[in-house]
Design a protein around this motif. Sequence first.
Motif, mmCIF file in Angstrom:
data_model
loop_
_atom_site.group_PDB
_atom_site.id
_atom_site.type_symbol
_atom_site.label_atom_id
_atom_site.label_comp_id
_atom_site.label_asym_id
_atom_site.label_seq_id
_atom_site.Cartn_x
_atom_site.Cartn_y
_atom_site.Cartn_z
ATOM 1 N N ARG A 1 0.825 -1.211 0.000
ATOM 2 C CA ARG A 1 0.000 0.000 0.000
ATOM 3 C C ARG A 1 0.859 1.261 0.000
ATOM 4 O O ARG A 1 0.425 2.323 -0.453
ATOM 5 N N ALA A 2 2.053 1.151 0.536
ATOM 6 C CA ALA A 2 2.901 2.338 0.663
ATOM 7 C C ALA A 2 3.882 2.486 -0.487
ATOM 8 O O ALA A 2 4.476 3.534 -0.682
ATOM 9 N N GLU A 3 4.028 1.398 -1.257
ATOM 10 C CA GLU A 3 5.052 1.365 -2.294
ATOM 11 C C GLU A 3 4.665 2.220 -3.497
ATOM 12 O O GLU A 3 3.496 2.332 -3.840
ATOM 13 N N SER B 1 10.671 8.615 -18.322
ATOM 14 C CA SER B 1 10.789 7.177 -18.074
ATOM 15 C C SER B 1 9.969 6.832 -16.841
ATOM 16 O O SER B 1 10.158 7.410 -15.783
ATOM 17 N N MET B 2 9.065 5.869 -17.032
ATOM 18 C CA MET B 2 8.219 5.413 -15.912
ATOM 19 C C MET B 2 8.507 3.950 -15.634
ATOM 20 O O MET B 2 8.560 3.138 -16.571
ATOM 21 N N ASN B 3 8.692 3.603 -14.375
ATOM 22 C CA ASN B 3 8.876 2.205 -13.994
ATOM 23 C C ASN B 3 7.647 1.717 -13.244
ATOM 24 O O ASN B 3 7.272 2.263 -12.209
ATOM 25 N N ILE B 4 7.038 0.689 -13.806
ATOM 26 C CA ILE B 4 5.822 0.129 -13.217
ATOM 27 C C ILE B 4 6.095 -1.347 -12.922
ATOM 28 O O ILE B 4 6.625 -2.076 -13.764
ATOM 29 N N LYS B 5 5.748 -1.762 -11.723
ATOM 30 C CA LYS B 5 5.999 -3.159 -11.331
ATOM 31 C C LYS B 5 4.845 -4.034 -11.798
ATOM 32 O O LYS B 5 3.682 -3.734 -11.528
ATOM 33 N N TYR C 1 9.555 -11.406 -7.378
ATOM 34 C CA TYR C 1 8.307 -11.922 -7.948
ATOM 35 C C TYR C 1 7.701 -10.945 -8.937
ATOM 36 O O TYR C 1 6.495 -10.972 -9.184
ATOM 37 N N ARG C 2 8.530 -10.049 -9.480
ATOM 38 C CA ARG C 2 7.965 -9.052 -10.393
ATOM 39 C C ARG C 2 8.897 -8.773 -11.565
ATOM 40 O O ARG C 2 10.101 -8.998 -11.505
ATOM 41 N N GLN C 3 8.290 -8.255 -12.580
ATOM 42 C CA GLN C 3 9.031 -7.673 -13.693
ATOM 43 C C GLN C 3 9.007 -6.165 -13.521
ATOM 44 O O GLN C 3 8.101 -5.627 -12.883
ATOM 45 N N ASN C 4 9.931 -5.501 -14.151
ATOM 46 C CA ASN C 4 9.881 -4.045 -14.216
ATOM 47 C C ASN C 4 9.429 -3.635 -15.613
ATOM 48 O O ASN C 4 10.096 -3.951 -16.599
ATOM 49 N N LYS C 5 8.286 -2.977 -15.695
ATOM 50 C CA LYS C 5 7.836 -2.449 -16.979
ATOM 51 C C LYS C 5 8.303 -1.008 -17.082
ATOM 52 O O LYS C 5 7.918 -0.159 -16.277
ATOM 53 N N ASN C 6 9.140 -0.754 -18.051
ATOM 54 C CA ASN C 6 9.594 0.624 -18.266
ATOM 55 C C ASN C 6 8.812 1.228 -19.423
ATOM 56 O O ASN C 6 8.827 0.717 -20.540
#
Lengths: 501, 124
Positions: A128-130, A143-147, A483-488
């Motif tokens: 919730r805080a991330e 550039s946006m990084n979305i998990k 457990y995640r990818q980074n979507k840039n």
Amino acid sequence: MSDVFNRPQLKDSYGNYINGEFKAPVDGHYFDVTTPIDGSVITKVPRSNKNDVDAALDAAHAAYTTWKNSSVTERSNMLLKIADIVEENHHMIAAVETLDNGKSIRETVFADIALVIDHFRYFAGVIRAEEGSVSELDATTVSMNIKEPIGVVAQIIPWNFPLLMAAWKIAPALAAGNCVIVKPAEQTPASICVFMELVGHLIPPGVLNVIHGFGPEAGKPLAQSPRVHKVAFTGETTTGRLIMQYASENLNPVTMELGGKSPNIFFPSVMDADDEYLNKAVEGAVMFALNQGEVCTCPSRILVHEDIYDAFMAKVVERTNAIKMGSPFDMSTMMGAQASEDQFNKIMSYIEIGKEEGAEVLCGGSAANLGGDLDSGYYIQPTILKGHNKMRVFQEEIFGPVTCVTTFKTTEEALEIANDTLYGLGAGVWTRDAHEAYQVPRSIEAGRVWVNCYHAYPAHAPFGGYKQSGFGRETHLMMLNHYRQNKNLLVSYDKNALGFF
Amino acid sequence: MTRVEFTAEAKVLMDELRSFHGPIMFHQSGGCCDGSAPMCFALDEFKVGANDVFLGNVDGAPFYMSASQFEYWKHTHLTLHVTPGRGASFSLEIPTGKRFLIKSRLFSHEEILELQPPLMGKQH
């Protein structure tokens, strides 16, 4: 609280948990689950094979199409509800865990299950805080990084903290938006069945699946499947390598927690006063007996400065001899049964190896005969062997209530001994000297160094190994990125062509 | 002078496993949980690397160990035993309710003089 817990009654059998319900194994085969407390059969679980794994994979992939887009709020609330239900059933689940694994009820109540509850709440909180990140690279480029979740993940769980190790893996994987297939250890499959009975209805069908069975029959098709996107494993080195080989066939990422041979170092200032701190340090040395020594970070090598060896070890031996063994359901019992007969035999053979190598038995050194029904269980006296670091009992993980003690003269020698091991999972440093308390831990090659404490596993402090102890960090938000990818997203706000073509 | 031997009970279990799985191999594990136990696989199921040591054949089955672990085990003679019990790993005997177990003793000084340096990498 009652001082003696009732032995819980399990169902005659449990199914695999697939697509939101318990399902019988496709081929109809089950195997007996025994308790190491007295060797008796407590339930049956499926002897699954590839067909069952495929059913779980089908369910997980179907669920993933929607679960991957679930909101953070939905996932967080689900984890909180899981924690609440476990908390409401805290003592019942603890008793099941004691029956399943053999460890004392004081540990399952105050450590295992208490930490399970907190772990789900921790991951419910951090997501919730991330936030992701945004960088303006120039006036028109952002550039946006979305998990994003990684997909369908396989988790292979050990038998030493059956439900806690499952929670360490399940909570972050679900928090990150993955669908999960868990393969519990075949020695301790019972507690997660009870857990799924209690919390299954809170989780969308297919999001969390449990497949029981034996490693070569159920674990292998799961670890090898091209439909799995990540494998997490806690166990030993050869199986770790095998799982990495399978993962390499699919170019899948893995995380590995593979054990250790942890040093617990006591500097001279420990004995500067006979006070509360000394009392804590003595207990810190005796922590090798926690969970009957079946802990990857068991402080199985005690390093004591030679100036305090006699006085300090006299206290440690006295405290070890005071460890009460008995029925694991009795709250006053400090140490229960080893998890299985083969484990019992392996530990006993190591005690013999130590004696043959010339180690001196300071206390314990044999099986414990507790009488009555417990005679058919697997109990070993807490044992301290004195020797040197080149002995096999100093180098190999015994995974039992056995620690080995040696002395050192200088800090350099202590560090040399501490780091002379294939592993680097945990270590303990005990000192009243503020400089030592920082500099020594920084020189130890281990992922977790406890300073003036030992065997604490709070969520929010990352846990994982150096060297052959593996890689990846659990019990912390950094686990989410395993457990995640980074979507840039690289976005141009410039209307003009580049001019190349 | 052999580095690894086996008991009659181990041979019985190995024969049982071979009847289901064909030729088998062993790799000695280390570390957590079922660490320090020998792992039995169908031959070539486990990829032996350049940094594995070949300790010899047990009843025709090649037995390996990582070189780093061998550094600590090299003065030890191993015997492959069997114990009842439910192990947890990918080892082939797990479903039988029996578990391979290594018992060991230190080589004598005379035996150490007789030992040949072990071969590295895949030898089968």
